[in-house]
Design a protein around this motif. Structure first.
Motif, PDB file in Angstrom:
ATOM      1  N   HIS A 103       0.826  -1.210   0.000  1.00  0.00           N
ATOM      2  CA  HIS A 103       0.000   0.000   0.000  1.00  0.00           C
ATOM      3  C   HIS A 103       0.858   1.256   0.000  1.00  0.00           C
ATOM      4  O   HIS A 103       0.582   2.204  -0.739  1.00  0.00           O
ATOM      5  N   LEU A 104       1.888   1.250   0.856  1.00  0.00           N
ATOM      6  CA  LEU A 104       2.719   2.450   0.972  1.00  0.00           C
ATOM      7  C   LEU A 104       3.476   2.700  -0.332  1.00  0.00           C
ATOM      8  O   LEU A 104       3.678   3.853  -0.726  1.00  0.00           O
ATOM      9  N   ALA A 105       3.879   1.625  -1.023  1.00  0.00           N
ATOM     10  CA  ALA A 105       4.545   1.800  -2.311  1.00  0.00           C
ATOM     11  C   ALA A 105       3.587   2.458  -3.310  1.00  0.00           C
ATOM     12  O   ALA A 105       3.970   3.371  -4.046  1.00  0.00           O
ATOM     13  N   TRP A 106       2.323   2.021  -3.298  1.00  0.00           N
ATOM     14  CA  TRP A 106       1.341   2.656  -4.200  1.00  0.00           C
ATOM     15  C   TRP A 106       1.178   4.121  -3.857  1.00  0.00           C
ATOM     16  O   TRP A 106       1.091   4.973  -4.726  1.00  0.00           O
ATOM     17  N   ASP A 107       1.127   4.402  -2.547  1.00  0.00           N
ATOM     18  CA  ASP A 107       0.924   5.793  -2.131  1.00  0.00           C
ATOM     19  C   ASP A 107       2.087   6.658  -2.585  1.00  0.00           C
ATOM     20  O   ASP A 107       1.928   7.857  -2.807  1.00  0.00           O
ATOM     21  N   ALA A 108       3.278   6.041  -2.705  1.00  0.00           N
ATOM     22  CA  ALA A 108       4.436   6.776  -3.193  1.00  0.00           C
ATOM     23  C   ALA A 108       4.437   6.831  -4.723  1.00  0.00           C
ATOM     24  O   ALA A 108       5.309   7.430  -5.330  1.00  0.00           O
ATOM     25  N   GLY A 109       3.450   6.176  -5.343  1.00  0.00           N
ATOM     26  CA  GLY A 109       3.295   6.283  -6.784  1.00  0.00           C
ATOM     27  C   GLY A 109       3.854   5.134  -7.592  1.00  0.00           C
ATOM     28  O   GLY A 109       3.878   5.184  -8.820  1.00  0.00           O
ATOM     29  N   ALA A 110       4.271   4.051  -6.917  1.00  0.00           N
ATOM     30  CA  ALA A 110       4.897   2.941  -7.632  1.00  0.00           C
ATOM     31  C   ALA A 110       3.980   1.724  -7.697  1.00  0.00           C
ATOM     32  O   ALA A 110       3.158   1.507  -6.809  1.00  0.00           O
TER      33      ALA A 110
ATOM     34  N   THR B  35       1.529   6.735  10.395  1.00  0.00           N
ATOM     35  CA  THR B  35       1.572   5.731  11.461  1.00  0.00           C
ATOM     36  C   THR B  35       1.925   4.359  10.895  1.00  0.00           C
ATOM     37  O   THR B  35       2.623   3.582  11.541  1.00  0.00           O
ATOM     38  N   ALA B  36       1.454   4.056   9.686  1.00  0.00           N
ATOM     39  CA  ALA B  36       1.815   2.773   9.065  1.00  0.00           C
ATOM     40  C   ALA B  36       3.318   2.693   8.863  1.00  0.00           C
ATOM     41  O   ALA B  36       3.951   1.677   9.171  1.00  0.00           O
ATOM     42  N   ALA B  37       3.910   3.778   8.348  1.00  0.00           N
ATOM     43  CA  ALA B  37       5.358   3.794   8.120  1.00  0.00           C
ATOM     44  C   ALA B  37       6.108   3.635   9.445  1.00  0.00           C
ATOM     45  O   ALA B  37       7.111   2.927   9.516  1.00  0.00           O
ATOM     46  N   ALA B  38       5.610   4.267  10.509  1.00  0.00           N
ATOM     47  CA  ALA B  38       6.261   4.138  11.814  1.00  0.00           C
ATOM     48  C   ALA B  38       6.144   2.711  12.335  1.00  0.00           C
ATOM     49  O   ALA B  38       7.057   2.195  12.985  1.00  0.00           O
ATOM     50  N   LEU B  78       3.013   2.099  21.010  1.00  0.00           N
ATOM     51  CA  LEU B  78       1.624   2.264  21.459  1.00  0.00           C
ATOM     52  C   LEU B  78       0.981   3.496  20.821  1.00  0.00           C
ATOM     53  O   LEU B  78      -0.200   3.467  20.443  1.00  0.00           O
ATOM     54  N   ILE B  79       1.743   4.580  20.693  1.00  0.00           N
ATOM     55  CA  ILE B  79       1.189   5.795  20.081  1.00  0.00           C
ATOM     56  C   ILE B  79       0.848   5.538  18.613  1.00  0.00           C
ATOM     57  O   ILE B  79      -0.271   5.798  18.159  1.00  0.00           O
ATOM     58  N   ALA B  80       1.812   4.984  17.869  1.00  0.00           N
ATOM     59  CA  ALA B  80       1.579   4.747  16.441  1.00  0.00           C
ATOM     60  C   ALA B  80       0.455   3.736  16.239  1.00  0.00           C
ATOM     61  O   ALA B  80      -0.439   3.926  15.412  1.00  0.00           O
ATOM     62  N   LEU B  81       0.475   2.656  17.014  1.00  0.00           N
ATOM     63  CA  LEU B  81      -0.487   1.577  16.834  1.00  0.00           C
ATOM     64  C   LEU B  81      -1.916   2.035  17.128  1.00  0.00           C
ATOM     65  O   LEU B  81      -2.834   1.782  16.345  1.00  0.00           O
TER      66      LEU B  81
END
Ligand code: HEM
Lengths: 143, 132
Positions: A103-110, B35-38, B78-81
């Motif tokens: 998902h995050l890759a798509w959000d970055a456009g890839a 938050t997903a990235a974290a 805990l914050i991110a989740l």
């Protein structure tokens, strides 16, 4: 015509016969595809992991509460039911994690080209299965 | 076609901004991604730590959680989740619960339950950190 809105659906076939163009089919008549199945599974795994946070909170509160409280959590997690839940949460996390990076890759456009989209979906399934098995093999072997 | 002659699965973000059931979607949309990235490194760290402490007793586990950096990372997790979960469940509720009153009630109940769970978990980590 049963409904005035159907006027918007009036059309002709390529040989000129008048037809009412179809509505989108209902979800039940779609053939499941890797794309749609993974999309639904991302939501399902996210919700299931949400229930898992209750266990995480219980575990932390018990850890802070002392040896007696912690032993109760560990006893539950060691039961067959606790192990089953833990396994399902491991699988959900490994899937949601792998597909989340997609998902995050798509959000970055890839990765929007259809062949890539398809291939990355199967990669996610394989990675999630592999990681789940790997974690449990390591966990049980060390245990 | 803007989406590349049907070979692309992408829709244009610009077309959907400020739309949707919540009508304040972009900030929440962004928060869900941040938050997903974290959670990517934090969940890897947490799973590996748990695996490494298999069979540890309560005292050993508590000592691990109370070490300063471990406590900091637990708080960050805990914050991110909880933020990620609240935003995620909000989208699900906005999709499936119809009627303004029912939607608002469900959202508030969800946020209240998560806030209490979150505070309990934060308090537990702080207690472990200050006990050591
Ligand atoms: C471990 C790293 C994680 C990553 C990389 C990640 C990634 C994502 C992303 C990108 C989305 C948005 C999907 C979309 O656009 O529809 C999402 C949704 C969601 N996530 Fe996560 N997530 C992670 C962990 C978690 C955890 C631990 C939970 C639960 C405690 C969770 C619960 C949810 C929920 C409920 C949704 C909403 C699903 C939906 O709207 O259909 N996620 N996640």
């Amino acid at each position: 015509m049963r409904d005035v809105r159907e006027a918007l659906m009036a059309g002709r076939t390529s040989d000129g016969k008048p037809v009412l163009r179809p509505l989108s089919p209902h979800l039940q008549v779609y053939r499941p595809q890797i794309t749609s199945v993974l999309s639904i599974m991302h939501r399902g795994s996210g919700i299931w992991l949400g229930f898992g946070t209750i266990l995480l909170v219980w575990w932390l509160v018990a850890l802070a509460g002392g040896a007696g409280a912690f032993a109760a959590v560990q006893r539950f997690l060691g039961s067959w039911f606790g192990m089953l839940l833990l396994f399902l949460w491991t699988a959900a996390l490994m899937f949601h994690f792998s597909n989340g990076m997609r998902h995050l890759a798509w959000d970055a456009g890839a990765g929007f080209e259809k062949p890539t989209y398809h291939a990355s979906g199967w990669t996610v399934v394989a990675a999630a299965a592999l990681l789940t098995v790997l974690l449990w093999v390591i966990g049980l072997a060390l245990g | 076609m803007a989406n590349g002659g049907n070979m692309m699965m992408r829709s244009t973000l610009g077309r959907v901004r400020a739309l949707g059931a919540a009508r304040h979607g972009l900030a929440d949309w962004w928060g869900q991604r941040v938050t997903a990235a974290a959670l990517v490194p934090l969940s890897v760290w947490f799973v590996i730590s748990l695996l490494a402490h298999r069979g540890a007793d309560a005292a050993g586990m508590a000592r691990w959680a109370g070490r300063p950096w471990n406590a900091v990372l637990l708080l960050a997790l805990l914050i991110a989740l909880f933020q990620h979960l609240a935003l995620g469940l909000q989208v699900v509720i906005e999709d499936y619960v119809h009627g303004e009153a029912a939607k608002l009630g469900t959202l508030l109940a969800m946020k209240a339950a998560l806030a209490l769970l979150w505070l309990a978990a934060i308090l537990a980590v702080l207690k472990l950190a200050f006990a050591g």
